[in-house]
Design a protein around this motif. Structure first.
Motif, PDB file in Angstrom:
ATOM      1  N   VAL A 861      55.185  35.325  37.876  1.00 19.09           N
ATOM      2  CA  VAL A 861      55.081  36.463  36.960  1.00 19.09           C
ATOM      3  C   VAL A 861      54.978  35.876  35.559  1.00 19.09           C
ATOM      4  N   GLU A 862      53.899  36.236  34.859  1.00 18.61           N
ATOM      5  CA  GLU A 862      53.632  35.598  33.569  1.00 18.61           C
ATOM      6  C   GLU A 862      52.763  36.502  32.708  1.00 18.61           C
ATOM      7  N   GLY A 863      52.687  36.163  31.438  1.00 21.19           N
ATOM      8  CA  GLY A 863      51.793  36.870  30.545  1.00 21.19           C
ATOM      9  C   GLY A 863      50.366  36.374  30.735  1.00 21.19           C
ATOM     10  N   PHE A 864      49.396  37.298  30.592  1.00 21.39           N
ATOM     11  CA  PHE A 864      48.000  36.913  30.785  1.00 21.39           C
ATOM     12  C   PHE A 864      47.102  37.978  30.190  1.00 21.39           C
ATOM     13  N   GLN A 865      46.005  37.537  29.597  1.00 18.01           N
ATOM     14  CA  GLN A 865      45.034  38.469  29.019  1.00 18.01           C
ATOM     15  C   GLN A 865      44.096  38.943  30.131  1.00 18.01           C
ATOM     16  N   VAL A 866      44.263  40.199  30.541  1.00 17.84           N
ATOM     17  CA  VAL A 866      43.498  40.764  31.667  1.00 17.84           C
ATOM     18  C   VAL A 866      42.030  40.938  31.305  1.00 17.84           C
ATOM     19  N   PHE A 867      41.750  41.243  30.005  1.00 18.91           N
ATOM     20  CA  PHE A 867      40.378  41.539  29.612  1.00 18.91           C
ATOM     21  C   PHE A 867      39.768  40.359  28.873  1.00 18.91           C
ATOM     22  N   GLU A 868      38.456  40.278  28.934  1.00 20.45           N
ATOM     23  CA  GLU A 868      37.737  39.246  28.190  1.00 20.45           C
ATOM     24  C   GLU A 868      37.802  39.567  26.694  1.00 20.45           C
ATOM     25  N   GLY A 869      37.803  38.562  25.875  1.00 22.47           N
ATOM     26  CA  GLY A 869      37.817  38.789  24.433  1.00 22.47           C
ATOM     27  C   GLY A 869      39.223  38.881  23.883  1.00 22.47           C
ATOM     28  N   GLU A 870      39.325  39.394  22.632  1.00 21.29           N
ATOM     29  CA  GLU A 870      40.613  39.439  21.921  1.00 21.29           C
ATOM     30  C   GLU A 870      41.102  40.862  21.771  1.00 21.29           C
ATOM     31  N   LEU A 871      40.996  41.660  22.817  1.00 19.25           N
ATOM     32  CA  LEU A 871      41.421  43.053  22.755  1.00 19.25           C
ATOM     33  C   LEU A 871      42.920  43.122  22.494  1.00 19.25           C
ATOM     34  N   HIS A 872      43.311  43.918  21.493  1.00 16.71           N
ATOM     35  CA  HIS A 872      44.736  44.060  21.202  1.00 16.71           C
ATOM     36  C   HIS A 872      45.355  45.062  22.175  1.00 16.71           C
ATOM     37  N   LEU A 873      46.414  44.620  22.879  1.00 15.62           N
ATOM     38  CA  LEU A 873      47.110  45.473  23.838  1.00 15.62           C
ATOM     39  C   LEU A 873      48.598  45.418  23.580  1.00 15.62           C
ATOM     40  N   HIS A 874      49.289  46.428  23.990  1.00 17.32           N
ATOM     41  CA  HIS A 874      50.744  46.432  23.909  1.00 17.32           C
ATOM     42  C   HIS A 874      51.281  45.286  24.767  1.00 17.32           C
ATOM     43  N   PRO A 875      52.306  44.606  24.349  1.00 17.65           N
ATOM     44  CA  PRO A 875      52.834  43.459  25.122  1.00 17.65           C
ATOM     45  C   PRO A 875      53.151  43.796  26.575  1.00 17.65           C
ATOM     46  N   ASN A 876      53.613  45.004  26.809  1.00 16.72           N
ATOM     47  CA  ASN A 876      53.962  45.378  28.193  1.00 16.72           C
ATOM     48  C   ASN A 876      52.743  45.450  29.103  1.00 16.72           C
ATOM     49  N   ALA A 877      51.561  45.458  28.550  1.00 13.00           N
ATOM     50  CA  ALA A 877      50.344  45.562  29.357  1.00 13.00           C
ATOM     51  C   ALA A 877      49.704  44.213  29.594  1.00 13.00           C
ATOM     52  N   GLN A 878      50.373  43.115  29.239  1.00 13.01           N
ATOM     53  CA  GLN A 878      49.767  41.793  29.374  1.00 13.01           C
ATOM     54  C   GLN A 878      50.496  40.912  30.384  1.00 13.01           C
ATOM     55  N   TRP A 879      51.124  41.552  31.353  1.00  9.39           N
ATOM     56  CA  TRP A 879      51.828  40.817  32.403  1.00  9.39           C
ATOM     57  C   TRP A 879      51.050  40.898  33.705  1.00  9.39           C
ATOM     58  N   VAL A 880      51.078  39.788  34.430  1.00  2.00           N
ATOM     59  CA  VAL A 880      50.388  39.752  35.726  1.00  2.00           C
ATOM     60  C   VAL A 880      51.267  39.025  36.737  1.00  2.00           C
ATOM     61  N   MET A 881      50.942  39.266  37.978  1.00  2.00           N
ATOM     62  CA  MET A 881      51.485  38.441  39.059  1.00  2.00           C
ATOM     63  C   MET A 881      50.355  37.524  39.482  1.00  2.00           C
ATOM     64  N   SER A 882      50.575  36.222  39.307  1.00  2.00           N
ATOM     65  CA  SER A 882      49.532  35.244  39.607  1.00  2.00           C
ATOM     66  C   SER A 882      49.791  34.598  40.964  1.00  2.00           C
ATOM     67  N   LEU A 883      48.730  34.430  41.732  1.00  2.00           N
ATOM     68  CA  LEU A 883      48.783  33.727  43.014  1.00  2.00           C
ATOM     69  C   LEU A 883      47.998  32.438  42.826  1.00  2.00           C
ATOM     70  N   ARG A 884      48.661  31.287  42.968  1.00  2.00           N
ATOM     71  CA  ARG A 884      48.034  30.011  42.673  1.00  2.00           C
ATOM     72  C   ARG A 884      48.020  29.119  43.907  1.00  2.00           C
ATOM     73  N   LYS A 885      46.955  28.338  44.033  1.00  2.00           N
ATOM     74  CA  LYS A 885      46.886  27.338  45.089  1.00  2.00           C
ATOM     75  C   LYS A 885      47.887  26.230  44.791  1.00  2.00           C
ATOM     76  N   GLY A 886      48.286  25.516  45.831  1.00  2.00           N
ATOM     77  CA  GLY A 886      49.140  24.357  45.632  1.00  2.00           C
ATOM     78  C   GLY A 886      50.459  24.512  46.340  1.00  2.00           C
ATOM     79  N   ILE A 887      51.158  23.373  46.498  1.00  2.00           N
ATOM     80  CA  ILE A 887      52.454  23.344  47.154  1.00  2.00           C
ATOM     81  C   ILE A 887      53.513  23.254  46.080  1.00  2.00           C
ATOM     82  N   ALA A 888      54.535  24.075  46.203  1.00  2.00           N
ATOM     83  CA  ALA A 888      55.581  24.099  45.176  1.00  2.00           C
ATOM     84  C   ALA A 888      56.267  22.755  45.073  1.00  2.00           C
ATOM     85  N   SER A 889      56.541  22.326  43.841  1.00  2.00           N
ATOM     86  CA  SER A 889      57.213  21.029  43.634  1.00  2.00           C
ATOM     87  C   SER A 889      58.711  21.178  43.793  1.00  2.00           C
TER      88      SER A 889
END
Length: 889
Positions: A861-889
């Motif tokens: 769970v992390e912050g991320f810019q969902v849209f392309e460009g520099e669109l200004h959004l409320h901070p609460n709208a810039q969170w995502v759940m990311s699924l990443r390849k790889g084995i946990a360290s």
């Protein structure tokens, strides 16, 4: 015949006295018996191979029956030589059918019998082997001997009758007969065969099927007539009485080591000495005591002695009835109680107490387990049980007569009770296999015993077992539920092949009273019906309300008026038998068609959902009538009829009704666990336990996958909102099916299919699911239904996907606070609140990504810019759940 010829009965009948003018006739009869004994003795040598573990059934047993007969009838009992000849022939043949060799063409003839078909089918089912023609005719090697033994046991008495007159053909066309003498075969062959057969009948059948006076042979004296009943009584008593050690020699007992029931027979008979007679009482004794580990053998001996006593008493009763001389022996000592038998059969270190499991109050048991304690308080369950019995009977008849199920008919009628102003009489009639008096007085009213699992099924309806029947009724208690409706019950029935004159009536005035059976009056059984069950109900209004309200749906909405005809249609909407309902009291009628897969979808929905308002029912029809299809396996077997449900239920939230149900044998259950995806319709299921209150789906997984994949092709995407189509795709994927062209996720401002998603995933190492935070601590997956205009107007990051979504909190409040504080946090499936199974949309997406990457993704769970460009959004709208390849360290 060394031993037989020394017995009193033989000597008196066959040994000539000085000046006997019929000496030559006696000698010819004795000669014929000698020839028969040689032939039968040769056949009996094959019994141990064909019927493994049986006690001795060779000629020593046959000779001993003359000794037992002499002991029982007494020294003064008269048999003329012809009667003695018929007795001797019957003795020789009565067990000769216990070998395949007794059949003219051997095993081929045995396999061709109806008994083989039925018994093989039953045994195959017991061993969980598919019942089909090939397995019946050529069963697996481990099963074949079991089937052969069972069939020979079932057929041996019947085959004995055939053997008396049949021939075996040798090479060159030479015909061999058991009774070689043509004159004697013509005169007595039929009687010998019937009497040999009769040792397996009940005594009433002996009286019905045999005669008192059969004329003598044309070469014998006229006075040598034959009383078949008398000879049959002697045979059955002598056969039952021969239970001593000669049937179970010690050396063979030790060498053969029989198992199961055979072991108990061997263990019992191995200890029994020859019986003696004292003042009309047959007395058995054991040469050795019975240890505690031989208790089962002791009880087997007790049972055997009980059989001997029963045969002697019933035979004497029949002899007295026909004014024939009675036997000297009247009873068997010890048959009356284990304590008495212990005098001669001594237990070593233990005491036999007749404490077998029994029902001391069967009436109370039937009232409790057969009524509301088992089925609940509603009155629809008893009606369902009656209808299930009718359906079983119709299906059985259609199987045995190769009729289509469209021929079957159940009629349900409610009419006024002339004796009770508020009451009514319920009638249920069917044109199934019907019942004889033996069934009505036996399994029908024997609580816990079902005709479908009784030996009577094969006798009453030969050939039915092999038709692969699968009755709904298995426990033998469903009939007793009728007493929840009323105590005045009448059953009118006849075997489907019998005439009207054979119709019998079983009447109950109360469950606690004894029922009576009587001949039916003219027209008491409707024309073309086989069974009619009637019960007087004390209050019509109470019955209708209770039966209709048994459905959970009616309990949800008090405003809906209970309607028994609609409740009934709902219960039988998947029943493949025609049903007519006529309520002459309330003035309502309805009809159900057997064609459950062919009837119009709108009619099917009308029957399935009678409890919903008409406007809601019409909405379901509009949505699903094109996709409501049979669920069919690759082999063509049908498992129900349903449509994938993917739009919200109609009606107010607190009044919403389930649209997907489970049916067992065609009857829909209100309490059930169906398939894992929402559906409208009925799927095939099973139910455990005698109450059968609930059911669960039994549709194979591969069949469901095939069905949901076909549903994807049937959905007209132009008629539904995109959100609902996404739900359909998700349900199909959840079941393991192929959603085809249905939209599954939202990506780069458009909806894409599952197959396109897989292509995209193959080139990515991370994907993001937008989140939203509400009330500072409520972190949720952003659902497609909640997307604002930005997601459709502003270019999205290509690695951002929006799923159908779940309205659940993602993780607990403490973890949310920690994430917001740290700005990023790796989480696990165990962190996801309430477990992943509570969030099917999210869990499904994670599984799809894992499958595409061939590895479980790491979750952040992390912050991320969902849209392309520099669109200004409320901070609460810039969170995502990311699924990443790889084995946990």
């Amino acid at each position: 015949m060394s031993e037989a010829s020394q017995t009193q009965l033989w000597q008196k009948s066959f040994v000539s006295k000085k000046g006997d003018v019929h000496q030559e006739a006696r000698l010819r009869l004795v000669s014929s018996l000698g020839q028969m004994r040689d032939s039968v003795g040769t056949l009996l040598k094959n019994v141990p191979a064909d019927c493994k573990d049986l006690t001795i059934h060779d000629v020593t047993h046959l000779d001993a029956l003359w000794e037992m007969a002499s002991l029982i009838v007494g020294e003064d009992y008269d048999l003329n030589p012809a009667e003695a000849y018929v007795l001797g022939g019957s003795i020789l043949l009565h067990d000769a059918g216990l070998t395949v060799s007794s059949f003219g063409n051997g095993l081929a003839d045995l396999i061709a019998t109806t008994e083989w078909q039925d018994i093989a089918a039953a045994i195959l089912r017991e061993h969980s082997i598919e019942v089909n023609d090939n397995n019946i005719r050529t069963p697996p090697d481990r099963i074949a001997p079991i089937i052969k033994f069972a069939v020979l046991r079932a057929l041996h008495a019947k085959q004995a009758e055939v053997m008396a007159t049949q021939h075996w053909t040798m090479a060159g066309g030479v015909q061999i007969y058991i009774i070689d003498n043509l004159e004697f075969r013509q005169a007595f062959g039929s009687s010998i065969g019937r009497i040999a057969h009769s040792h397996n009948w009940d005594i009433g059948k002996v009286a019905d099927r045999l005669n008192n006076n059969i004329g003598s042979g044309t070469t014998l004296p006229n006075e040598w007539s034959v009383n078949e009943r008398k000879i049959a009584c002697i045979l059955r008593c002598a056969d039952a009485a021969h239970i001593d050690r000669r049937r179970a020699p010690t050396i063979l007992f030790a060498a053969s080591r029989p198992g199961g029931l055979s072991a108990r027979h061997w263990g019992a008979q191995n200890k029994i000495n020859k019986p003696t007679v004292d003042k009309g009482t047959l007395i058995y004794s054991a040469g050795q005591s019975f240890r505690s580990d031989e208790a089962e053998a002791w009880w087997q001996a007790y049972d055997l002695i009980g059989v001997v006593d029963k045969e002697i008493r019933s035979s004497n009763a029949l002899l007295e009835e026909m004014h024939a001389p009675l036997f000297k022996v009247q009873r068997v000592f010890g048959a009356e109680s284990p304590r008495a038998l212990s005098t001669y059969f001594i237990p070593d270190g233990w005491r036999p107490i007749n404490a077998e499991v029994k029902v001391s109050d069967p009436v109370h048991l039937a009232k409790t387990l057969g009524g509301r304690q088992l089925y609940g308080a509603g009155m629809l369950a008893p009606l369902r049980e009656i209808l299930q019995n009718a359906a079983d009977a119709i299906r059985a008849r259609c199987k045995i007569e190769d009729r289509p199920l469209s021929w079957g008919q159940i009629k349900i009628t409610l009419e006024n009770d002339p004796d009770k102003p508020k009451g009514c009489i319920l009638h249920v009639e069917d044109n199934g296999i019907g019942m004889t008096e033996r069934v009505m007085a036996g399994p029908l009213i024997d609580f816990g015993k079902s005709i479908w699992s009784s030996s009577l099924l094969q006798e009453e309806f030969p050939g039915l077992q092999s038709k692969n029947i699968d009755p709904i009724g298995k426990f033998g208690i469903g009939f007793f539920s009728i007493f929840e409706l009323g105590s005045d019950v009448k059953v009118v029935s006849k075997h489907y092949e019998a005439g009207l004159s054979d119709t019998k009536v079983l009447e109950f005035r109360s469950l606690s009273g004894r029922p009576l059976i009587r001949p039916a009056l003219p027209k008491e059984l409707p024309r073309d019906a086989s069974t009619k069950i009637s019960v007087a109900i004390s209050d019509y209004d109470v019955f209708v309300r209770s039966a209709a309200k048994s459905h959970a749906a009616y309990r949800l909405t008090a405003s809906i008026v209970p309607d028994l005809s609609k409740a009934l249609l709902r219960m039988i909407c998947m029943l493949d038998i025609n049903v007519e309902f006529q309520d002459k009291v309330g003035g309502k009628t309805s009809a159900h068609s057997y064609d459950i897969y062919g009837v119009d979808a709108d009619i099917f929905i009308e029957e399935l959902l009678p409890d919903v308002p008409q406007n809601e029912r019409d909405a379901y029809k509009a949505a699903y009538n094109k996709t409501l299809k049979p669920i069919v396996g690759e082999d063509g077997k049908k498992y129900g009829r349903a449509a994938l449900s993917f739009i919200p239920s109609f009606g107010r939230q607190h009044e919403r009704r389930a649209t997907g149900h489970v049916g067992v044998g065609g009857f829909v259950y209100e309490d059930y666990s169906g398939i894992t995806v929402p559906y409208l319709g009925v799927v095939e299921g099973s139910t455990d336990g005698a109450a059968r209150r609930s059911a669960r789906s039994s549709v194979p997984k591969d069949v469901l996958i095939k069905w949901v994949s076909e549903q994807a092709k049937l959905i007209d995407q132009s008629r539904f909102q995109k959100l609902h189509l996404m739900k359909a795709a998700e349900s199909i994927l959840e079941m393991g099916g192929n959603p085809g062209d249905l939209p599954y996720v939202f990506n780069q401002n458009k909806l894409i299919t599952h197959s396109v998603l897989n292509i995209l995933l193959s080139s990515m190492d991370v994907v993001h699911l937008p989140l939203e935070i509400k009330y500072s601590t409520d972190l949720k997956i952003r659902q497609y239904s909640e997307l604002n205009a930005n997601f459709f107007e502003i270019p999205m990051n290509s690695k951002v996907f929006v799923i159908f979504g779940d309205d659940f909190r993602l993780v607990n409040e403490d973890l949310v606070r920690s994430i917001l504080k740290d700005g990023r946090r790796e989480i696990t499936l165990s962190d996801i609140e309430d477990s992943p199974s509570a969030k099917p949309s999210l869990k499904l997406f994670i599984d799809i990504v894992a499958k595409a990457w061939k590895n479980e993704p790491r979750l952040f769970v992390e912050g991320f810019q969902v849209f392309e460009g520099e669109l200004h959004l409320h901070p609460n709208a810039q969170w995502v759940m990311s699924l990443r390849k790889g084995i946990a360290s």
